[in-house]
Design a protein around this motif. Structure first.
Motif, PDB file in Angstrom:
ATOM      1  N   GLU A   1       0.793  -1.057   0.025  1.00 60.60           N
ATOM      2  CA  GLU A   1       0.076   0.065   0.007  1.00 60.60           C
ATOM      3  C   GLU A   1       0.901   1.265   0.223  1.00 60.60           C
ATOM      4  N   LEU A   2       1.798   1.342   0.610  1.00 61.71           N
ATOM      5  CA  LEU A   2       2.892   2.310   0.867  1.00 61.71           C
ATOM      6  C   LEU A   2       3.603   2.757  -0.523  1.00 61.71           C
ATOM      7  N   ASN A   3       3.922   1.536  -1.244  1.00 63.15           N
ATOM      8  CA  ASN A   3       4.530   1.779  -2.539  1.00 63.15           C
ATOM      9  C   ASN A   3       3.314   2.181  -3.510  1.00 63.15           C
ATOM     10  N   LEU A   4       2.231   1.634  -3.231  1.00 70.03           N
ATOM     11  CA  LEU A   4       1.134   2.339  -4.208  1.00 70.03           C
ATOM     12  C   LEU A   4       0.847   3.905  -3.810  1.00 70.03           C
ATOM     13  N   LEU A   5       1.098   4.111  -2.758  1.00 71.26           N
ATOM     14  CA  LEU A   5       1.061   5.616  -2.425  1.00 71.26           C
ATOM     15  C   LEU A   5       2.153   6.536  -3.317  1.00 71.26           C
ATOM     16  N   GLY A   6       3.389   5.813  -3.030  1.00 66.98           N
ATOM     17  CA  GLY A   6       4.375   6.342  -3.965  1.00 66.98           C
ATOM     18  C   GLY A   6       3.833   6.532  -5.475  1.00 66.98           C
ATOM     19  N   ASN A   7       3.569   5.434  -5.938  1.00 70.19           N
ATOM     20  CA  ASN A   7       3.106   5.417  -7.589  1.00 70.19           C
ATOM     21  C   ASN A   7       2.023   6.482  -7.758  1.00 70.19           C
ATOM     22  N   ILE A   8       1.185   6.769  -6.711  1.00 76.55           N
ATOM     23  CA  ILE A   8       0.027   7.649  -6.993  1.00 76.55           C
ATOM     24  C   ILE A   8       0.781   9.126  -7.011  1.00 76.55           C
ATOM     25  N   GLY A   9       1.715   9.344  -6.209  1.00 83.51           N
ATOM     26  CA  GLY A   9       2.476  10.486  -6.241  1.00 83.51           C
ATOM     27  C   GLY A   9       3.117  10.754  -7.630  1.00 83.51           C
ATOM     28  N   ILE A  10       3.815   9.588  -8.160  1.00 83.33           N
ATOM     29  CA  ILE A  10       4.327   9.618  -9.467  1.00 83.33           C
ATOM     30  C   ILE A  10       3.491   9.925 -10.691  1.00 83.33           C
ATOM     31  N   LYS A  11       2.265   9.223 -10.605  1.00 87.36           N
ATOM     32  CA  LYS A  11       1.128   9.404 -11.677  1.00 87.36           C
ATOM     33  C   LYS A  11       0.477  10.575 -11.420  1.00 87.36           C
TER      34      LYS A  11
ATOM     35  N   VAL B   1       7.589   7.667   0.762  1.00 84.57           N
ATOM     36  CA  VAL B   1       9.171   7.317   0.906  1.00 84.57           C
ATOM     37  C   VAL B   1       9.372   7.027   2.586  1.00 84.57           C
ATOM     38  N   GLU B   2       8.673   8.245   3.147  1.00 82.49           N
ATOM     39  CA  GLU B   2       8.965   8.353   4.583  1.00 82.49           C
ATOM     40  C   GLU B   2       8.345   7.372   5.592  1.00 82.49           C
ATOM     41  N   GLU B   3       7.042   6.911   5.115  1.00 88.00           N
ATOM     42  CA  GLU B   3       6.328   5.976   5.670  1.00 88.00           C
ATOM     43  C   GLU B   3       6.891   4.526   5.423  1.00 88.00           C
ATOM     44  N   LEU B   4       7.602   4.292   4.241  1.00 89.11           N
ATOM     45  CA  LEU B   4       8.274   3.235   4.010  1.00 89.11           C
ATOM     46  C   LEU B   4       9.546   3.070   4.878  1.00 89.11           C
ATOM     47  N   THR B   5      10.076   4.294   5.049  1.00 88.28           N
ATOM     48  CA  THR B   5      11.477   4.269   5.777  1.00 88.28           C
ATOM     49  C   THR B   5      11.054   4.131   7.537  1.00 88.28           C
ATOM     50  N   ARG B   6       9.681   4.605   7.777  1.00 93.17           N
ATOM     51  CA  ARG B   6       9.504   4.307   9.223  1.00 93.17           C
ATOM     52  C   ARG B   6       9.076   2.912   9.323  1.00 93.17           C
ATOM     53  N   TYR B   7       8.341   2.181   8.682  1.00 93.82           N
ATOM     54  CA  TYR B   7       7.956   0.728   8.924  1.00 93.82           C
ATOM     55  C   TYR B   7       8.659  -0.014   8.379  1.00 93.82           C
ATOM     56  N   TYR B   8       9.464   0.096   7.178  1.00 87.59           N
ATOM     57  CA  TYR B   8      10.223  -0.948   6.606  1.00 87.59           C
ATOM     58  C   TYR B   8      11.610  -0.669   6.436  1.00 87.59           C
ATOM     59  N   ALA B   9      12.496   0.029   7.165  1.00 87.51           N
ATOM     60  CA  ALA B   9      13.716   0.823   7.059  1.00 87.51           C
ATOM     61  C   ALA B   9      14.724   0.105   6.328  1.00 87.51           C
ATOM     62  N   THR B  10      15.021   0.442   5.121  1.00 84.43           N
ATOM     63  CA  THR B  10      16.366  -0.031   4.617  1.00 84.43           C
ATOM     64  C   THR B  10      17.540   1.121   4.063  1.00 84.43           C
TER      65      THR B  10
END
Length: 433
Positions: free
Chosen positions: A204-214, A225-234
């Protein structure tokens, strides 16, 4: 969509007994004659004239040989007979599902499955499985996302589990270009995650990023990206987050050194020579020579190589080396002068130099003295730096308490938030299923 086994409908049918031969009415000539006279055959039986057409021993061979036309013809002949019973219709729909699956006629499959769902002949458990399968076919095969949403929602209503298929409802919105709707639903999940402590699904968070791109919404992409870093940090997420933060319209370049510091700490595996060079250069410009030397040594462990920029780079490295050596011998001499100054910025900067030397207690004390004295220009910046100095010193509770007070739309509040995230890695976060 691995959890929806629409591609294995034969297994689904077998699991609930729908691949078994239907009960045949008329095992003797007398019974058959009586059945032929009846206005409506008995319930849950198949008349001999229909069974003759759909005998599994014959129809299986037709499917195996891909003789789909003959298989369809037998269904049609059976359906055209007078007074087809609900049970016979149910069995014919079962055959339509089998044919639809074998021939990739997905419209046929969902139509027949839908009629089976409405037949009242399925157990509640199997009814849900069929609803799930219909939604899956609409989503992945037919790509009719309005129908997929309808059936996914029906699954949630009838099962009481509105979360199982939620991410596919949101994805369906995205695929039908309802970006506003998809964005609103993902953001609901992000807000819910903050209250429950359960991470939103990564997809879902990746989808949010794709919405931003679209939608060319750079702020939305950065939020994803911030939420992905918060919950799935790499390291990749950290690096992307920090680099893109510098691209915000309201970002101030006076935080470039702060960004570089966190980048080197949170994503060391992503740091290239140019990244360490930038950190070293910024540190030297700020008067943080020990920090600059460490960065330059990492950038050029074997010395600065030949090249058009060698002289410029060597100058930075020499300044870092000289300043670091001087700090090691004389840094204590600067305390008295900094304390006499009317502005506390000198104490703050001197304190951070001690942090770079690993003398955390002394460094933090000096930084606090400087803030207490008062910093004339951008005093909140000093608090930010004290906040992450406390983090580096392992004083998490005090660090977070201070960082939570930091405000600003120029990158300062972002960095404060990122440092809190860094101190609270998502190791204990549970991904929503």
């Amino acid at each position: 969509m691995s959890h929806i086994r629409f591609a294995r409908l034969s297994l689904l049918l077998a699991a609930i007994g729908l691949n078994a031969a239907p009960t045949l009415l008329g095992m003797s000539p007398v019974v058959a004659a009586e059945a032929a006279k009846a206005a409506e055959p008995p319930k849950d039986t198949i008349r001999p004239e229909i069974f003759k057409l759909i005998d599994p021993a014959q129809t299986k061979v037709l499917l195996d040989n891909k003789n789909f036309a003959e298989f369809q013809s037998r269904i049609d002949q059976s359906a055209a007979m007078a007074n087809v019973t609900p049970y016979e219709q149910f069995i014919l729909n079962q055959m339509r599902v089998q044919l639809g699956q074998a021939s990739s006629n997905h419209e046929m499959s969902v139509k027949a499955l839908a009629e089976m769902v409405e037949s009242g002949r399925l157990t509640p458990e199997n009814k849900l499985r069929f609803i799930d399968a219909i939604a899956g076919i609409y989503y992945s095969n037919i790509k009719d996302y309005d129908q997929a949403i309808t059936w996914f929602n029906r699954y949630g209503t009838e099962s009481g589990d509105t979360q199982k298929q939620r991410q596919y409802i949101v994805r369906s919105m995205f695929f039908k270009n309802d970006f506003a709707g998809a964005k609103a639903e993902v953001l609901k999940d992000v807000e819910a995650a903050k209250k429950t402590g359960i991470a939103p699904p990564k997809d879902e968070l990746n989808l949010l990023g794709n919405i931003g791109i679209k939608t060319k919404d750079t702020e939305l992409y950065l939020q994803a990206v911030e939420e992905l870093t918060r919950y799935y940090a790499t390291p990749d997420y950290w690096f992307d987050l920090l680099n893109r933060t510098r691209g915000k319209k309201t970002y101030s370049t006076r935080f470039d050194l702060d960004v570089a510091r966190l980048k080197a700490l949170a994503a060391p595996s992503k740091m290239e020579t140019e990244d360490y060079l930038e950190l070293g250069d910024l540190a030297v410009l700020g008067g943080f020579f020990t920090e600059g030397k460490v960065a330059m040594d990492k950038a050029y462990p074997n010395g600065v190589p030949a090249g058009k920029d060698k002289a410029v780079i060597q100058k930075v490295k020499d300044s870092a080396d000289k300043g670091a050596a001087d700090d090691a011998k004389n840094i204590d001499k600067g305390i008295a002068a900094a304390q006499k100054s009317k502005d506390g910025v000198g104490l703050v900067n001197l304190g951070y130099n001690y942090i770079a030397l690993g003398q955390f207690d002394k460094g933090i004390d000096l930084m606090k003295q400087g803030i207490a004295k008062g910093v004339a220009k951008n005093p909140e910046d000093a608090k930010l730096r004290l906040g992450y100095a406390l983090a580096l010193a392992g004083q998490k509770e005090e660090s977070i308490k201070l960082l939570e007070t930091i405000t600003g739309n120029d990158g300062r509040a972002d960095l404060a938030r990122y440092w809190i995230m860094y101190q609270n890695p998502p190791k204990a976060a549970a991904e929503a299923k």
